[in-house]
Design a protein around this motif. Structure first.
Motif, PDB file in Angstrom:
ATOM      1  N   ALA A   7      63.000 -26.066 -60.881  1.00  0.00           N
ATOM      2  CA  ALA A   7      62.346 -27.110 -61.666  1.00  0.00           C
ATOM      3  C   ALA A   7      61.808 -28.245 -60.801  1.00  0.00           C
ATOM      4  O   ALA A   7      60.658 -28.649 -60.937  1.00  0.00           O
ATOM      5  N   VAL A   8      62.604 -28.767 -59.905  1.00  0.00           N
ATOM      6  CA  VAL A   8      62.170 -29.896 -59.084  1.00  0.00           C
ATOM      7  C   VAL A   8      61.162 -29.444 -58.033  1.00  0.00           C
ATOM      8  O   VAL A   8      60.144 -30.099 -57.813  1.00  0.00           O
ATOM      9  N   GLY A  10      58.985 -27.110 -58.051  1.00  0.00           N
ATOM     10  CA  GLY A  10      57.661 -26.892 -58.624  1.00  0.00           C
ATOM     11  C   GLY A  10      56.859 -28.173 -58.772  1.00  0.00           C
ATOM     12  O   GLY A  10      55.639 -28.178 -58.615  1.00  0.00           O
ATOM     13  N   TYR A  11      57.543 -29.268 -59.033  1.00  0.00           N
ATOM     14  CA  TYR A  11      56.860 -30.550 -59.177  1.00  0.00           C
ATOM     15  C   TYR A  11      56.448 -31.146 -57.839  1.00  0.00           C
ATOM     16  O   TYR A  11      55.566 -31.994 -57.778  1.00  0.00           O
ATOM     17  N   VAL A  12      57.061 -30.726 -56.774  1.00  0.00           N
ATOM     18  CA  VAL A  12      56.761 -31.268 -55.454  1.00  0.00           C
ATOM     19  C   VAL A  12      55.508 -30.636 -54.859  1.00  0.00           C
ATOM     20  O   VAL A  12      54.792 -31.261 -54.080  1.00  0.00           O
ATOM     21  N   GLU A  14      52.509 -29.749 -56.165  1.00  0.00           N
ATOM     22  CA  GLU A  14      51.209 -30.329 -56.537  1.00  0.00           C
ATOM     23  C   GLU A  14      50.853 -31.570 -55.730  1.00  0.00           C
ATOM     24  O   GLU A  14      49.773 -31.629 -55.140  1.00  0.00           O
ATOM     25  N   PRO A  15      51.724 -32.580 -55.646  1.00  0.00           N
ATOM     26  CA  PRO A  15      51.344 -33.746 -54.847  1.00  0.00           C
ATOM     27  C   PRO A  15      51.259 -33.439 -53.353  1.00  0.00           C
ATOM     28  O   PRO A  15      50.439 -34.034 -52.645  1.00  0.00           O
ATOM     29  N   SER A  38      52.212 -21.368 -58.066  1.00  0.00           N
ATOM     30  CA  SER A  38      52.534 -22.798 -58.080  1.00  0.00           C
ATOM     31  C   SER A  38      51.515 -23.641 -57.331  1.00  0.00           C
ATOM     32  O   SER A  38      51.468 -24.848 -57.486  1.00  0.00           O
TER      33      SER A  38
END
Length: 59
Positions: A7-8, A10-12, A14-15, A38
């Motif tokens: 979960a975490v 995957g969010y890293v 993109e930026p 991703s």
């Protein structure tokens, strides 16, 4: 980068990619396709040769 399938992680992605980083993600065999989706620039299967494969991609 490890943990992209989580979960975490995957969010890293993109930026990191938006900031111009050339991202190599390590993933287990079952997570290779989702991690490719991703946005990571390169995906290598996790194992004893993960670091060597990453260095081949980005010397």
């Amino acid at each position: 980068m490890t943990g992209v399938a989580g979960a975490v992680g995957g969010y890293v992605v993109e930026p990191a990619v938006a900031d111009g980083l050339d991202l190599v993600a390590g993933a287990s065999a079952r997570d290779l396709d989702p991690v490719r989706g991703s946005g990571a620039d390169h995906v290598v299967e996790r194992g004893s040769e993960t670091a060597a494969r990453a260095r081949e991609l980005i010397p």
